[in-house]
Design a protein around this motif. Structure first.
Motif, PDB file in Angstrom:
ATOM      1  N   SER A  68       0.748  -1.075   0.025  1.00  0.00           N
ATOM      2  CA  SER A  68      -0.005  -0.122  -0.160  1.00  0.00           C
ATOM      3  C   SER A  68       0.808   1.197   0.184  1.00  0.00           C
ATOM      4  O   SER A  68       1.924   1.183   0.716  1.00  0.00           O
ATOM      5  CB  SER A  68      -0.615  -0.086   1.272  1.00  0.00           C
ATOM      6  OG  SER A  68      -1.977  -0.939   1.181  1.00  0.00           O
ATOM      7  N   PRO A  69       0.455   2.136  -0.608  1.00  0.00           N
ATOM      8  CA  PRO A  69      -0.900   2.489  -1.454  1.00  0.00           C
ATOM      9  C   PRO A  69      -0.763   1.741  -2.881  1.00  0.00           C
ATOM     10  O   PRO A  69      -1.961   1.982  -3.657  1.00  0.00           O
ATOM     11  CB  PRO A  69      -0.827   3.784  -1.505  1.00  0.00           C
ATOM     12  CG  PRO A  69       0.519   4.438  -1.584  1.00  0.00           C
ATOM     13  CD  PRO A  69       1.216   3.417  -0.563  1.00  0.00           C
ATOM     14  N   TYR A  70      -0.033   1.194  -3.141  1.00  0.00           N
ATOM     15  CA  TYR A  70       0.286   0.831  -4.642  1.00  0.00           C
ATOM     16  C   TYR A  70       0.987  -0.678  -4.460  1.00  0.00           C
ATOM     17  O   TYR A  70       2.058  -0.676  -3.864  1.00  0.00           O
ATOM     18  CB  TYR A  70       0.980   1.616  -5.508  1.00  0.00           C
ATOM     19  CG  TYR A  70       1.070   1.000  -7.019  1.00  0.00           C
ATOM     20  CD1 TYR A  70      -0.198   1.121  -8.026  1.00  0.00           C
ATOM     21  CD2 TYR A  70       2.057   0.230  -7.613  1.00  0.00           C
ATOM     22  CE1 TYR A  70      -0.040   0.755  -9.054  1.00  0.00           C
ATOM     23  CE2 TYR A  70       2.278  -0.351  -8.750  1.00  0.00           C
ATOM     24  CZ  TYR A  70       1.054   0.044  -9.777  1.00  0.00           C
ATOM     25  OH  TYR A  70       1.241  -0.776 -10.781  1.00  0.00           O
ATOM     26  N   ILE A  72      -2.061  -1.863  -3.826  1.00  0.00           N
ATOM     27  CA  ILE A  72      -3.536  -2.391  -3.107  1.00  0.00           C
ATOM     28  C   ILE A  72      -3.556  -0.959  -2.399  1.00  0.00           C
ATOM     29  O   ILE A  72      -2.796  -0.483  -1.682  1.00  0.00           O
ATOM     30  CB  ILE A  72      -3.391  -3.362  -2.163  1.00  0.00           C
ATOM     31  CG1 ILE A  72      -3.208  -4.764  -2.952  1.00  0.00           C
ATOM     32  CG2 ILE A  72      -4.693  -3.546  -1.432  1.00  0.00           C
ATOM     33  CD1 ILE A  72      -3.015  -5.837  -2.070  1.00  0.00           C
ATOM     34  N   PRO A  73      -4.655  -0.178  -2.550  1.00  0.00           N
ATOM     35  CA  PRO A  73      -4.829   1.282  -2.123  1.00  0.00           C
ATOM     36  C   PRO A  73      -5.302   1.214  -0.458  1.00  0.00           C
ATOM     37  O   PRO A  73      -5.517   0.076   0.054  1.00  0.00           O
ATOM     38  CB  PRO A  73      -6.091   1.676  -2.884  1.00  0.00           C
ATOM     39  CG  PRO A  73      -6.866   0.545  -3.293  1.00  0.00           C
ATOM     40  CD  PRO A  73      -5.775  -0.401  -3.719  1.00  0.00           C
ATOM     41  N   TYR A  74      -4.932   2.078   0.093  1.00  0.00           N
ATOM     42  CA  TYR A  74      -5.556   2.219   1.456  1.00  0.00           C
ATOM     43  C   TYR A  74      -6.917   1.948   1.565  1.00  0.00           C
ATOM     44  O   TYR A  74      -7.830   2.191   0.807  1.00  0.00           O
ATOM     45  CB  TYR A  74      -5.012   3.379   2.149  1.00  0.00           C
ATOM     46  CG  TYR A  74      -3.601   3.794   2.275  1.00  0.00           C
ATOM     47  CD1 TYR A  74      -2.607   3.015   2.914  1.00  0.00           C
ATOM     48  CD2 TYR A  74      -2.821   4.987   1.695  1.00  0.00           C
ATOM     49  CE1 TYR A  74      -1.343   3.116   3.150  1.00  0.00           C
ATOM     50  CE2 TYR A  74      -1.729   5.190   1.883  1.00  0.00           C
ATOM     51  CZ  TYR A  74      -0.748   4.447   2.383  1.00  0.00           C
ATOM     52  OH  TYR A  74       0.534   4.584   2.547  1.00  0.00           O
ATOM     53  N   TYR A  76      -8.708   3.633   3.811  1.00  0.00           N
ATOM     54  CA  TYR A  76      -9.401   4.956   4.207  1.00  0.00           C
ATOM     55  C   TYR A  76     -10.525   4.625   5.404  1.00  0.00           C
ATOM     56  O   TYR A  76     -11.679   5.217   5.212  1.00  0.00           O
ATOM     57  CB  TYR A  76      -9.909   5.434   3.154  1.00  0.00           C
ATOM     58  CG  TYR A  76      -8.859   5.867   2.286  1.00  0.00           C
ATOM     59  CD1 TYR A  76      -8.101   6.908   2.541  1.00  0.00           C
ATOM     60  CD2 TYR A  76      -8.522   5.166   0.906  1.00  0.00           C
ATOM     61  CE1 TYR A  76      -6.945   7.238   1.686  1.00  0.00           C
ATOM     62  CE2 TYR A  76      -7.510   5.457   0.012  1.00  0.00           C
ATOM     63  CZ  TYR A  76      -6.848   6.606   0.432  1.00  0.00           C
ATOM     64  OH  TYR A  76      -5.738   6.766  -0.391  1.00  0.00           O
ATOM     65  N   HIS A 109      -9.197  -7.610   1.764  1.00  0.00           N
ATOM     66  CA  HIS A 109      -8.741  -6.490   0.963  1.00  0.00           C
ATOM     67  C   HIS A 109      -7.302  -6.822   0.351  1.00  0.00           C
ATOM     68  O   HIS A 109      -6.987  -6.551  -0.861  1.00  0.00           O
ATOM     69  CB  HIS A 109      -8.588  -5.313   1.677  1.00  0.00           C
ATOM     70  CG  HIS A 109      -8.156  -4.066   1.034  1.00  0.00           C
ATOM     71  ND1 HIS A 109      -9.022  -3.514   0.186  1.00  0.00           N
ATOM     72  CD2 HIS A 109      -7.066  -3.289   1.073  1.00  0.00           C
ATOM     73  CE1 HIS A 109      -8.279  -2.324  -0.283  1.00  0.00           C
ATOM     74  NE2 HIS A 109      -7.109  -2.160   0.400  1.00  0.00           N
ATOM     75  N   TYR A 110      -6.245  -7.404   1.310  1.00  0.00           N
ATOM     76  CA  TYR A 110      -5.006  -7.538   0.948  1.00  0.00           C
ATOM     77  C   TYR A 110      -4.899  -9.319   0.219  1.00  0.00           C
ATOM     78  O   TYR A 110      -3.668  -9.851   0.035  1.00  0.00           O
ATOM     79  CB  TYR A 110      -4.146  -7.661   2.026  1.00  0.00           C
ATOM     80  CG  TYR A 110      -3.678  -6.120   2.492  1.00  0.00           C
ATOM     81  CD1 TYR A 110      -2.467  -5.458   1.767  1.00  0.00           C
ATOM     82  CD2 TYR A 110      -4.738  -5.468   3.314  1.00  0.00           C
ATOM     83  CE1 TYR A 110      -2.332  -4.244   1.900  1.00  0.00           C
ATOM     84  CE2 TYR A 110      -4.263  -4.158   3.468  1.00  0.00           C
ATOM     85  CZ  TYR A 110      -3.105  -3.694   2.846  1.00  0.00           C
ATOM     86  OH  TYR A 110      -2.909  -2.143   3.007  1.00  0.00           O
TER      87      TYR A 110
END
Length: 213
Positions: A68-70, A72-74, A76, A109-110
């Motif tokens: 993160s953030p690349y 895979i984005p945060y 938030y 997400h990950y």
């Protein structure tokens, strides 16, 4: 040795051949023992590796920093948005989400787990790795401020208080939560809410008993 020699030949073993057969027998035995020990050592190494991986969540923080953030984005605040719902007792909300929902969102997400896998097994993240996954370094700084303020308030509240007072028991409870390295914010808040409710109920009960007497 039984499979190799028993009933497979009509040859009669001579006395002077006994040492060679015993040597062969001992050789097979040692091979078996060494092979068994190697398997046990490998199993023990895997168990130790698994233990240390579960005892530490540093690798999850490194994973979040790497991805993160690349690419895979945060997140938030996605894992924090469920906190108000977790505080509400299940008796008032029968469809309340699991306290590990935030952890499941992180793993999904990950791409560590699917939704189905997260329902059966939980991979712990910890508050620091979760804060980085949500807001990066700013999230880690915010977490430090919030936890520092909370632990400091609990410490000041319990100073000079009797050991069995509500203040001291709450401080002990907060200290025990500080050692839970795998807790996500959802698990932390849900467990703290439940424990505080029980502690408050006990305090009110004993206050009523004291007032009555």
């Amino acid at each position: 040795m039984r499979h190799k020699y028993w009933g497979t030949t009509q040859y009669y073993l001579q006395p002077w051949e006994y040492p060679t057969r015993y040597a062969e027998w001992i050789g097979y035995s040692l091979d078996y023992v060494n092979k068994h020990n190697d398997q046990e050592n490998l199993s023990n190494k895997e168990e130790k590796s698994s233990f240390f991986e579960r005892a530490s969540v540093v690798q999850m923080l490194l994973l979040a920093q790497k991805k993160s953030p690349y690419p895979i984005p945060y997140m938030y605040g996605q894992t924090y948005s469920i906190l108000p719902e977790l505080i509400v007792p299940r008796i008032f909300n029968p469809n309340k989400i699991r306290s590990h929902e935030g952890t499941s969102l992180l793993n999904i997400h990950y791409k560590l787990q699917t939704r189905e896998q997260s329902l059966a097994t939980t991979i712990g993240w910890g508050l620091l790795a979760e804060s980085y996954a949500n807001f990066g370094l700013m999230g880690c700084g915010g977490l430090a401020i919030i936890l520092g303020a909370a632990y400091g308030k609990a410490t000041r509240w319990s100073i000079n208080a009797p050991i069995l007072s509500v203040q001291s028991l709450f401080a002990v409870m907060m200290m025990s939560f500080a050692f839970q390295s795998e807790y996500s914010a959802g698990v932390y808040v849900a467990a703290l809410s439940q424990s505080s409710t029980v502690l408050t109920g006990i305090a009110l009960f004993f206050n009523e008993e004291t007032a009555s007497s």
